[in-house]
Write an enzyme that holds these catalytic residues in place. Sequence first.
Site, PDB file in Angstrom:
ATOM      1  N   SER A 183       0.833  -1.212   0.000  1.00 14.94           N
ATOM      2  CA  SER A 183       0.000   0.000   0.000  1.00 14.94           C
ATOM      3  C   SER A 183       0.865   1.258   0.000  1.00 14.94           C
ATOM      4  O   SER A 183       0.481   2.280  -0.569  1.00 14.94           O
ATOM      5  CB  SER A 183      -0.972   0.009   1.183  1.00 14.94           C
ATOM      6  OG  SER A 183      -0.293   0.190   2.403  1.00 14.94           O
TER       7      SER A 183
ATOM      8  N   LYS B 195      22.561 -15.057   1.855  1.00 14.15           N
ATOM      9  CA  LYS B 195      21.971 -13.720   1.756  1.00 14.15           C
ATOM     10  C   LYS B 195      22.865 -12.762   0.970  1.00 14.15           C
ATOM     11  O   LYS B 195      22.383 -11.898   0.234  1.00 14.15           O
ATOM     12  CB  LYS B 195      21.722 -13.187   3.174  1.00 14.15           C
ATOM     13  CG  LYS B 195      21.101 -11.823   3.197  1.00 14.15           C
ATOM     14  CD  LYS B 195      20.633 -11.483   4.591  1.00 14.15           C
ATOM     15  CE  LYS B 195      20.461  -9.983   4.752  1.00 14.15           C
ATOM     16  NZ  LYS B 195      19.937  -9.615   6.062  1.00 14.15           N
TER      17      LYS B 195
ATOM     18  N   MET C  32      10.610  -6.991   4.693  1.00 11.90           N
ATOM     19  CA  MET C  32      10.676  -7.679   5.980  1.00 11.90           C
ATOM     20  C   MET C  32      12.000  -8.405   6.193  1.00 11.90           C
ATOM     21  O   MET C  32      12.026  -9.565   6.601  1.00 11.90           O
ATOM     22  CB  MET C  32       9.504  -8.670   6.098  1.00 11.90           C
ATOM     23  CG  MET C  32       8.151  -8.017   5.909  1.00 11.90           C
ATOM     24  SD  MET C  32       7.893  -6.606   7.002  1.00 11.90           S
ATOM     25  CE  MET C  32       7.341  -7.443   8.455  1.00 11.90           C
ATOM     26  N   ARG C  33      13.076  -7.710   5.916  1.00 15.42           N
ATOM     27  CA  ARG C  33      14.394  -8.314   6.031  1.00 15.42           C
ATOM     28  C   ARG C  33      15.405  -7.260   6.459  1.00 15.42           C
ATOM     29  O   ARG C  33      15.267  -6.099   6.045  1.00 15.42           O
ATOM     30  CB  ARG C  33      14.792  -8.763   4.620  1.00 15.42           C
ATOM     31  CG  ARG C  33      15.291 -10.105   4.506  1.00 15.42           C
ATOM     32  CD  ARG C  33      15.293 -10.578   3.074  1.00 15.42           C
ATOM     33  NE  ARG C  33      14.465 -11.735   2.961  1.00 15.42           N
ATOM     34  CZ  ARG C  33      14.724 -12.895   3.528  1.00 15.42           C
ATOM     35  NH1 ARG C  33      15.828 -13.062   4.230  1.00 15.42           N
ATOM     36  NH2 ARG C  33      13.902 -13.902   3.414  1.00 15.42           N
ATOM     37  N   LEU C  34      16.374  -7.664   7.236  1.00 16.64           N
ATOM     38  CA  LEU C  34      17.464  -6.736   7.532  1.00 16.64           C
ATOM     39  C   LEU C  34      18.308  -6.554   6.270  1.00 16.64           C
ATOM     40  O   LEU C  34      18.585  -7.525   5.563  1.00 16.64           O
ATOM     41  CB  LEU C  34      18.354  -7.303   8.639  1.00 16.64           C
ATOM     42  CG  LEU C  34      17.805  -7.257  10.069  1.00 16.64           C
ATOM     43  CD1 LEU C  34      18.831  -7.863  11.019  1.00 16.64           C
ATOM     44  CD2 LEU C  34      17.489  -5.823  10.473  1.00 16.64           C
TER      45      LEU C  34
ATOM     46  N   HIS D  12       8.502   2.892   9.449  1.00 18.00           N
ATOM     47  CA  HIS D  12       8.176   1.981  10.548  1.00 18.00           C
ATOM     48  C   HIS D  12       6.948   2.493  11.305  1.00 18.00           C
ATOM     49  O   HIS D  12       6.862   3.690  11.596  1.00 18.00           O
ATOM     50  CB  HIS D  12       9.374   1.852  11.504  1.00 18.00           C
ATOM     51  CG  HIS D  12       9.135   0.870  12.591  1.00 18.00           C
ATOM     52  ND1 HIS D  12       9.216  -0.500  12.379  1.00 18.00           N
ATOM     53  CD2 HIS D  12       8.762   1.036  13.883  1.00 18.00           C
ATOM     54  CE1 HIS D  12       8.927  -1.117  13.514  1.00 18.00           C
ATOM     55  NE2 HIS D  12       8.639  -0.214  14.433  1.00 18.00           N
TER      56      HIS D  12
END
Length: 208
Positions: free
Chosen positions: A18, A71, A96-98, A115
């Site tokens: 969104s 990664k 949704m990942r560092l 956030h």
Amino acid sequence: MSARERCRLAVFASGAGSNLRAILAHAERNPDWPGQVVLVVSDKPGCGATDIAAAAGVPVFAARVRDFADKAAFEQAVLNQLRVYQVEGIALAGYMRLVGPVLLQAYGGRIVNLHPSLLPAFPGRTAVQDALAAGVRETGVTVHWVDEGLDTGPVIAQWRVPVFADDDVDRLWARLHRIEHLLYPVVLGELARQWKQHTADAGTAADG
Ligand code: GRF
């Protein structure tokens, strides 16, 4: 504003998208917005954000981390795409990942995140649930620089949002989302202007 004058942005997303939709709509409504989303990156192929990007004609790089050796290899593949699209700044929007060292080294100081709390309060995935459980009367939305930590980078902008006594997670989320959709495109536009200016100054220095 011509395409050359705009800052080339990548939006990273893993979910519904969104905020990506809000950024694209804001850019569409405001021809002088200093950014241009040239690439959407996702670690969740087929998520809402990739559908929104495809519908808007924005190129997508979507791949699962588990399909790479590790990664770092995933981030190297992402970095290759960022270079192909000459990306100058990165906006995380529900990614949704560092972000790991490969991307931080290449784009340090040009990656921001959104956030749903007033950081440093309530970092992590369950920020909205945690705010409700803590019984706070006010929470909010933060745009911050991305570093190696979980929602730990310096704050750029915050907007306060009230929590009402009869709120549940869905109601509070909806209120936060409305604010995010207003705040993020505006802050991102200002950052895009600064990033572009920096690139132009660096170019001038190199020329001279
Ligand atoms: C946003 O609420 C943002 O605060 C958090 O992830 C959510 C993504 O929502 N980091 P959406 O995918 O943009 O709808």
